[in-house]
Write a protein that holds these residues in place. Structure first.
Motif, short mmCIF file in Angstrom:
data_model
loop_
_atom_site.label_atom_id
_atom_site.label_comp_id
_atom_site.label_asym_id
_atom_site.label_seq_id
_atom_site.Cartn_x
_atom_site.Cartn_y
_atom_site.Cartn_z
N PHE A 189 2.90 86.70 13.65
CA PHE A 189 3.87 86.94 14.73
C PHE A 189 3.14 87.40 15.99
CE2 PHE A 189 7.06 88.36 11.24
CZ PHE A 189 7.24 87.04 10.87
N ASN A 215 1.15 84.49 17.41
CA ASN A 215 2.06 83.56 18.11
C ASN A 215 2.36 84.07 19.52
OD1 ASN A 215 4.19 82.76 15.25
ND2 ASN A 215 2.16 82.10 15.79
N LEU A 216 2.71 85.34 19.57
CA LEU A 216 3.09 85.91 20.86
C LEU A 216 1.94 85.85 21.85
CD1 LEU A 216 5.05 87.46 22.64
CD2 LEU A 216 4.26 89.58 21.58
N ASN A 245 14.70 76.90 20.60
CA ASN A 245 14.74 78.36 20.50
C ASN A 245 13.56 78.89 19.69
OD1 ASN A 245 16.95 78.93 21.98
ND2 ASN A 245 18.37 78.96 20.25
N LYS A 246 13.28 78.16 18.64
CA LYS A 246 12.20 78.58 17.74
C LYS A 246 10.85 78.44 18.41
CE LYS A 246 10.67 79.66 13.64
NZ LYS A 246 11.02 80.93 13.02
N ARG A 247 10.83 77.71 19.50
CA ARG A 247 9.58 77.46 20.23
C ARG A 247 8.50 76.83 19.35
NH1 ARG A 247 11.90 80.98 23.74
NH2 ARG A 247 10.94 81.29 25.77
N LYS A 275 12.06 67.86 29.50
CA LYS A 275 12.08 68.76 30.66
C LYS A 275 11.28 70.03 30.37
CE LYS A 275 15.47 71.47 32.78
NZ LYS A 275 16.86 71.85 32.46
N GLU A 313 8.88 70.21 28.61
CA GLU A 313 7.50 69.82 28.36
C GLU A 313 7.01 70.15 26.96
OE1 GLU A 313 5.18 71.46 31.52
OE2 GLU A 313 6.43 70.54 33.05
N MET A 356 7.75 73.54 33.18
CA MET A 356 8.82 74.50 33.40
C MET A 356 8.50 75.84 32.74
SD MET A 356 12.81 73.99 32.48
CE MET A 356 13.24 75.34 31.38
N GLU A 403 9.18 79.44 31.11
CA GLU A 403 10.25 80.05 30.33
C GLU A 403 10.75 81.29 31.05
OE1 GLU A 403 11.15 78.54 27.75
OE2 GLU A 403 9.44 77.28 27.21
N THR A 404 12.05 81.48 31.03
CA THR A 404 12.57 82.72 31.63
C THR A 404 12.47 83.86 30.64
OG1 THR A 404 14.73 81.87 31.01
CG2 THR A 404 14.18 81.84 33.34
N GLN A 459 19.08 79.46 31.82
CA GLN A 459 18.93 79.02 30.43
C GLN A 459 18.02 79.94 29.64
OE1 GLN A 459 18.08 74.57 31.28
NE2 GLN A 459 19.23 74.68 29.37
N THR A 487 16.58 82.02 26.84
CA THR A 487 16.66 82.23 25.39
C THR A 487 15.54 83.19 25.05
OG1 THR A 487 15.26 80.29 25.09
CG2 THR A 487 17.61 80.01 24.70
N PRO A 488 15.83 84.14 24.18
CA PRO A 488 14.80 85.13 23.86
C PRO A 488 13.56 84.44 23.31
CG PRO A 488 16.80 85.48 22.56
CD PRO A 488 17.05 84.31 23.43
N ASN A 489 12.43 84.92 23.65
CA ASN A 489 11.19 84.39 23.10
C ASN A 489 11.09 84.79 21.64
OD1 ASN A 489 8.50 84.35 22.16
ND2 ASN A 489 7.82 84.07 24.26
N SER A 490 11.20 83.78 20.78
CA SER A 490 11.27 84.10 19.35
C SER A 490 9.98 84.74 18.85
CB SER A 490 11.62 82.87 18.54
OG SER A 490 10.57 81.94 18.62
N PHE A 491 8.87 84.44 19.50
CA PHE A 491 7.61 85.05 19.06
C PHE A 491 7.69 86.56 19.22
CE2 PHE A 491 5.29 80.98 20.59
CZ PHE A 491 5.79 80.30 19.50
#
Lengths: 340, 340
Positions: free
Chosen positions: A52, A55-56, A115-117, A140, A142, B1, B3-4, B46, B48-52
DNA sequence: TTGTAGGCGTTATCAG
DNA sequence: CTGATAACGCCTACAA
């Protein structure tokens, strides 16, 4: 059991986290002595980096997503096989999602993966897919993206396909060479590109051999099932009893056709010949054995992952990447259902 | 793009990250006004929480691992189907790995999933599995764990199974009821518990009906393939031409048996009756249609995920959890291959 | 009602 | 060769 962390190792060894991290990653600027100490302790504590955190930090998960219409499907399960084998070789894991041939579900699955990235997405469109918004969203953002088999020509991304039109052409030509004069086609649903292309291949083959095209001889599947095969076989026999050859969108449906003929004592290949598509396992098991078009499913999986990997690697290096299309070869497998 | 992130939203709105976070999670202590502003911006960006980051923070990935022997397999692909459907309903994604029936690969896959820190693991053992170390490691690390179908009785964990012995007993009893006097058994490999249990069921049925057990009538598959079915059918006819019934470990192999009989003009069910196991799709498609034992594969998947979820939820609450075993019902499907 | 601060575990930069 | 420090983005006591 508590997970061991760099911090713990650092503390028990009385050194800094940084050094531990470097030692474990075999940086050159750590003394052999320290390195050994660290490695030993890490080993005995069964240290594994917390993915985890990795990943971050690294912004990648070494996980890709795969969306297919159905898992319980000879062709797709073979593709899965190829993808996860190849992914594993390259240190990637695969999350699998099904669209069940529904565009709504497909959209949802895309959302889940975004979402899961995941680091990349491989996908084969559902039969319902006639809208691109969710796919465009992937592009979009990417996210490296590859489509296989059921693709959309409107999307600019890497693709792994066969030449459906050519393959269908050869299948129908095969029927013609075997003496068929009036050939019906049980085609796939309206949307999928491959159903369209196979239909076009059918038409072209008729054209080349001066057989008049008759739209009444074309039957369109909705769900592409065994039962539809049976139903259409019955319809064909009722509406056009003089049909002497059928080219079927996929083996599962073709097997349904053969089942109907068996039950009604219609002789294949004597009275009517049948050729399928995709070379499902069951085709070599039924009576009569089904002639078909071999589609390299496992290889399509492997190729799809390779293209995705290529794109993911480019992205990591901030390099531009031009999508590529790989077209794999098919060939006719002649079995009993099209014997002279 | 780009990520927010919470930070961006906070900055553009001139408020703190905390407030943004709270607003998005609908905490009660945020003014309606702020909440709306945040929600709106988040939407338009748009967000979405960063799942990491979430993974790291919450120590869960909402991802589970699934290890099965083979994806291209009617039974297992149906189980996958059940698992991913149920997982999705509950907000979990599924990483699928194959052992290819090799214990070495199986060990590796377990390692990959542990490193990945999945929230739970579902698994069906490979045929080679005769050693538990890697499984014990899962238990030791207190990862929620469920086994299905091919389980190990030595491991204390939740399980989803059928009563293989009973099911096999009924299958053989069915042959006996149909008049078979000399029944051979093509069994699965040596290790898997279900192969053992089905064999024991076979023996028990013979016993109950006073048919002497003869170990020479038992043939052991190595790879459980179609071709093995053909080979064993040939062997049986050579070595024991008076055999009048065969109980086969699984439909794929049974279909091989039927193929051999078809090719050699041995009449099924008149001369010899055949019953399989698992109700593969192809069994209802071949001639003669194969009698078999229906195994609720999709339901096994669903039940496996439920048990896993139960255990994962207990773990989250730091509650103890006592493993449970769910046994699902099977039933005989009578088709042509065992007609009187 | 809002914000500050600390931490999840790792990696990377840069200074000592 | 080693280590302090700052991210990565989010969550959550606790303080204001």
């Amino acid at each position: 059991m508590k997970e061991t962390t760099l911090k713990q190792i650092a503390e028990t060894l009385g050194i800094s986290i940084t050094t531990v991290s470097k030692a474990l990653k075999d940086y050159p600027d750590v003394s052999a002595k320290t390195k050994n100490k660290v490695l030993e302790l890490a080993q005995s504590l069964q240290y594994t980096p917390n993915s985890f955190a990795v990943n971050l930090r690294t912004k990648e998960s070494r996980t890709i997503g795969l969306i297919i219409p159905e898992v319980v499907h000879h062709f797709f399960s073979n593709v899965i096989n190829g993808i996860i084998a190849e992914a594993e070789k390259n240190g990637y894991l695969v999350i699998i999602l099904q669209s069940n041939e529904s565009i709504e579900l497909e959209r949802k699955q895309v959302g889940l993966l975004l979402n899961k990235r995941v680091d990349g997405i491989i996908m084969s469109l559902s039969n319902e897919s006639n809208d691109d918004k969710h796919i465009k969203e992937i592009i979009k953002r990417e996210i490296p993206f590859v489509m296989f088999d059921k693709i959309s020509k409107l999307i600019n991304c890497s693709k792994v396909i066969i030449n459906d039109q050519k393959a269908a052409f050869h299948a129908v030509e095969h029927l013609i060479n075997k003496g068929c004069k009036k050939i019906a086609h049980i085609r796939g649903p309206v949307n999928p590109q491959n159903a369209i292309d196979r239909f076009l291949g059918y038409k072209k083959a008729l054209e080349k051999y001066n057989i008049p095209y008759d739209s009444k001889l074309v039957y369109t599947c909705k769900n592409v099932t065994f039962d539809e095969g049976k139903d259409f076989a019955s319809k064909i026999m009722n509406e056009h009893p003089d049909v002497d050859g059928i080219f079927v969108i996929t083996d599962l449906v073709a097997v349904g056709v053969l089942a109907y003929f068996n039950e009604h004592n219609i002789k294949v290949p004597n009275q009517i010949k049948v050729i399928g598509f995709s070379n499902w396992f069951m085709s070599q098991v039924i009576t009569p054995k089904l002639s078909t078009v071999d589609q390299p499913s496992y290889e399509m999986g492997v190729a799809s992952f390779h293209l995705l990997l290529e794109e993911m690697n480019h992205k990591k290096e901030f390099l531009d990447y031009a999508p590529r299309t790989i077209e794999l070869d098919t060939n006719i497998i002649e079995r009993e259902s099209t014997l002279n």
